[in-house]
Design a protein around this motif. Sequence first.
Motif, mmCIF file in Angstrom:
data_model
loop_
_atom_site.group_PDB
_atom_site.id
_atom_site.type_symbol
_atom_site.label_atom_id
_atom_site.label_comp_id
_atom_site.label_asym_id
_atom_site.label_seq_id
_atom_site.Cartn_x
_atom_site.Cartn_y
_atom_site.Cartn_z
ATOM 1 N N GLU A 174 0.872 -1.174 0.000
ATOM 2 C CA GLU A 174 0.000 0.000 0.000
ATOM 3 C C GLU A 174 0.911 1.226 0.000
ATOM 4 O O GLU A 174 1.485 1.588 1.033
ATOM 5 C CB GLU A 174 -0.905 -0.003 1.233
ATOM 6 C CG GLU A 174 -1.847 1.180 1.318
ATOM 7 C CD GLU A 174 -2.853 1.225 0.172
ATOM 8 O OE1 GLU A 174 -3.128 2.339 -0.317
ATOM 9 O OE2 GLU A 174 -3.358 0.156 -0.238
ATOM 10 N N ASN A 175 1.064 1.852 -1.156
ATOM 11 C CA ASN A 175 2.054 2.906 -1.316
ATOM 12 C C ASN A 175 1.533 4.226 -0.757
ATOM 13 O O ASN A 175 0.567 4.794 -1.262
ATOM 14 C CB ASN A 175 2.417 3.076 -2.794
ATOM 15 C CG ASN A 175 3.676 3.922 -2.972
ATOM 16 O OD1 ASN A 175 3.928 4.836 -2.210
ATOM 17 N ND2 ASN A 175 4.454 3.594 -3.978
ATOM 18 N N TYR A 214 9.735 0.278 2.363
ATOM 19 C CA TYR A 214 8.691 -0.636 2.838
ATOM 20 C C TYR A 214 9.337 -1.933 3.308
ATOM 21 O O TYR A 214 10.223 -2.485 2.652
ATOM 22 C CB TYR A 214 7.677 -0.919 1.724
ATOM 23 C CG TYR A 214 6.864 0.296 1.376
ATOM 24 C CD1 TYR A 214 5.704 0.626 2.090
ATOM 25 C CD2 TYR A 214 7.274 1.146 0.350
ATOM 26 C CE1 TYR A 214 4.975 1.763 1.785
ATOM 27 C CE2 TYR A 214 6.551 2.280 0.042
ATOM 28 C CZ TYR A 214 5.406 2.586 0.764
ATOM 29 O OH TYR A 214 4.692 3.721 0.473
ATOM 30 N N ARG A 215 8.861 -2.412 4.438
ATOM 31 C CA ARG A 215 9.336 -3.673 5.000
ATOM 32 C C ARG A 215 8.301 -4.768 4.776
ATOM 33 O O ARG A 215 7.129 -4.486 4.528
ATOM 34 C CB ARG A 215 9.639 -3.517 6.483
ATOM 35 C CG ARG A 215 10.731 -2.498 6.788
ATOM 36 C CD ARG A 215 10.875 -2.297 8.272
ATOM 37 N NE ARG A 215 9.646 -1.767 8.854
ATOM 38 C CZ ARG A 215 9.415 -1.663 10.157
ATOM 39 N NH1 ARG A 215 10.323 -2.052 11.022
ATOM 40 N NH2 ARG A 215 8.274 -1.157 10.593
ATOM 41 N N GLU A 216 8.726 -5.999 4.924
ATOM 42 C CA GLU A 216 7.864 -7.139 4.649
ATOM 43 C C GLU A 216 6.630 -7.195 5.543
ATOM 44 O O GLU A 216 5.636 -7.839 5.189
ATOM 45 C CB GLU A 216 8.666 -8.439 4.786
ATOM 46 C CG GLU A 216 9.709 -8.659 3.709
ATOM 47 C CD GLU A 216 11.040 -7.963 3.973
ATOM 48 O OE1 GLU A 216 11.994 -8.213 3.213
ATOM 49 O OE2 GLU A 216 11.135 -7.166 4.938
ATOM 50 N N CYS A 217 6.660 -6.499 6.663
ATOM 51 C CA CYS A 217 5.519 -6.495 7.581
ATOM 52 C C CYS A 217 4.550 -5.348 7.301
ATOM 53 O O CYS A 217 3.507 -5.237 7.966
ATOM 54 C CB CYS A 217 6.005 -6.421 9.022
ATOM 55 S SG CYS A 217 7.050 -4.982 9.373
ATOM 56 N N ASP A 218 4.840 -4.495 6.323
ATOM 57 C CA ASP A 218 3.969 -3.367 6.024
ATOM 58 C C ASP A 218 2.723 -3.814 5.260
ATOM 59 O O ASP A 218 2.723 -4.867 4.611
ATOM 60 C CB ASP A 218 4.724 -2.307 5.223
ATOM 61 C CG ASP A 218 5.676 -1.499 6.082
ATOM 62 O OD1 ASP A 218 5.348 -1.264 7.254
ATOM 63 O OD2 ASP A 218 6.752 -1.114 5.586
ATOM 64 N N PRO A 219 1.633 -3.023 5.328
ATOM 65 C CA PRO A 219 0.366 -3.429 4.688
ATOM 66 C C PRO A 219 0.487 -3.562 3.176
ATOM 67 O O PRO A 219 1.215 -2.815 2.520
ATOM 68 C CB PRO A 219 -0.598 -2.290 5.060
ATOM 69 C CG PRO A 219 -0.002 -1.647 6.267
ATOM 70 C CD PRO A 219 1.476 -1.768 6.107
ATOM 71 N N ALA A 258 -1.996 -11.672 -4.980
ATOM 72 C CA ALA A 258 -1.146 -12.856 -5.081
ATOM 73 C C ALA A 258 -0.431 -13.126 -3.764
ATOM 74 O O ALA A 258 -0.275 -14.283 -3.347
ATOM 75 C CB ALA A 258 -0.132 -12.674 -6.212
ATOM 76 N N GLU A 259 0.000 -12.064 -3.099
ATOM 77 C CA GLU A 259 0.629 -12.227 -1.784
ATOM 78 C C GLU A 259 -0.349 -12.822 -0.775
ATOM 79 O O GLU A 259 0.002 -13.721 0.000
ATOM 80 C CB GLU A 259 1.139 -10.877 -1.285
ATOM 81 C CG GLU A 259 2.352 -10.346 -2.007
ATOM 82 C CD GLU A 259 3.653 -10.953 -1.502
ATOM 83 O OE1 GLU A 259 3.628 -11.649 -0.455
ATOM 84 O OE2 GLU A 259 4.683 -10.749 -2.154
ATOM 85 N N GLY A 276 7.472 -13.425 3.357
ATOM 86 C CA GLY A 276 7.812 -12.451 2.332
ATOM 87 C C GLY A 276 9.239 -11.949 2.452
ATOM 88 O O GLY A 276 9.781 -11.827 3.559
ATOM 89 N N TRP A 277 9.856 -11.623 1.293
ATOM 90 C CA TRP A 277 11.235 -11.133 1.244
ATOM 91 C C TRP A 277 11.349 -10.033 0.199
ATOM 92 O O TRP A 277 10.860 -10.181 -0.914
ATOM 93 C CB TRP A 277 12.195 -12.271 0.883
ATOM 94 C CG TRP A 277 12.226 -13.375 1.892
ATOM 95 C CD1 TRP A 277 11.346 -14.427 1.992
ATOM 96 C CD2 TRP A 277 13.167 -13.525 2.952
ATOM 97 N NE1 TRP A 277 11.695 -15.219 3.045
ATOM 98 C CE2 TRP A 277 12.804 -14.700 3.658
ATOM 99 C CE3 TRP A 277 14.285 -12.803 3.370
ATOM 100 C CZ2 TRP A 277 13.525 -15.156 4.757
ATOM 101 C CZ3 TRP A 277 15.004 -13.246 4.471
ATOM 102 C CH2 TRP A 277 14.623 -14.417 5.153
ATOM 103 N N ASN A 278 12.027 -8.945 0.562
ATOM 104 C CA ASN A 278 12.337 -7.864 -0.373
ATOM 105 C C ASN A 278 13.734 -8.050 -0.955
ATOM 106 O O ASN A 278 14.675 -8.406 -0.231
ATOM 107 C CB ASN A 278 12.305 -6.502 0.327
ATOM 108 C CG ASN A 278 10.908 -6.051 0.692
ATOM 109 O OD1 ASN A 278 9.930 -6.545 0.145
ATOM 110 N ND2 ASN A 278 10.813 -5.103 1.610
#
Length: 380
Positions: free
Chosen positions: A156-157, A164-169, A183-184, A278-280
């Motif tokens: 959600e930009n 943004y981290r993997e725990c962000d909405p 998809a996530e 999830g991974w960035n």
Amino acid sequence: MQGDFFRGRRVFVTGHTGFKGAWLCHLLARLGATVLGYSLDPPSRPSLFGLSGLDSGQESGPPTGKTGGQTAVLTSLHADILDLPRLSRAVAEFSPHIIIHMAAQSLVRPSYVDPTGTFAVNMQGTVNVLEACRLAPAPAGQNRAIVVVTSDKCYENREWVHGYRECDPLGGHDPYSASKGCAELAAAAYARSFFPAQGFSDHRTTLATARAGNVIGGGDFATDRLVPDMARAFARGEAVRIRRPEAVRPWQHVLEPLSGYLLLARRLVESGPDFAGGWNFGPGPEDVRSVGQVAARFAELWGGEACLDVDTGEHPHEAGLLVLDCSKARTLLGWTPRLALDEALGWTAGWYRAWAAGGHDLRGLCQARLDEFLGRARGR
């Protein structure tokens, strides 16, 4: 990617005829993997898949991994990700150790033209891959890894200046971004419902998602994408029109996130649920640049009379600022980028200049870049 981990491993790749998919196939071949690619025909003409010789491989159908009789490094199955029965048969017969799902409608602007198709491919296509894996057991006595590749645009930009981290909405303003968020969510639901950590000893499957920034590299021929648009225009001796030069993105060479996906897949096989989620995969803060900066540098590297015009017309909404925080991958996976953006742009401009000149061994050029990239990995 050290050692021989991928040698002889069966890797199922969706979207292997696309830009990132073709580079991934070359990388996996260099690492000794046996690959079954499942995809529609290349999304553009020309394509990296064709120019680099991948289209000359065997196309007689999926190899049967259980018999050990497959000798080709890459086998292509040209089929639709939305055809669940065929997809399920391919996964079951190949019995892969690793599944990397990249088949997608991968552009923001076309998602405004065909939102239903975008959601179908990006959301339902992901569900189909996960369902095919649910229906087919892991190879007997072995762990299995699933890596679902989505996008940095799944978040959600809110135009934050920090990453943004993997725990962000999750979210998405446009159909493309929202479809990647969907998809996530689908991947998380399958992980909890069918591949939970507490049942790992039974299903032997671990699922992770990968979110990469803007990738560049030789062989991308998509329309409405910055670098391919510039390469085509400069090859014709024309100026290229740049929209939203002030927009900021995390730029990286295509081999950077691909190496991250493979490192993640290895950790999933070796350690199971410890690396789920999830991974960035993105560049450092020094390579988060504006569209205008990247375009100007690419034009400079191209040389000659390459020039830019700013497109001041009205365009569909696209995010103005997007940054990823990749500290999780750096800390827990030990993954770090190997190419600074200026060098990545140099590699990319060189590939397109060779293509524009014609007659160059583009497959050989791809292999040379792979050798150099992997050499840096060994050096570290």
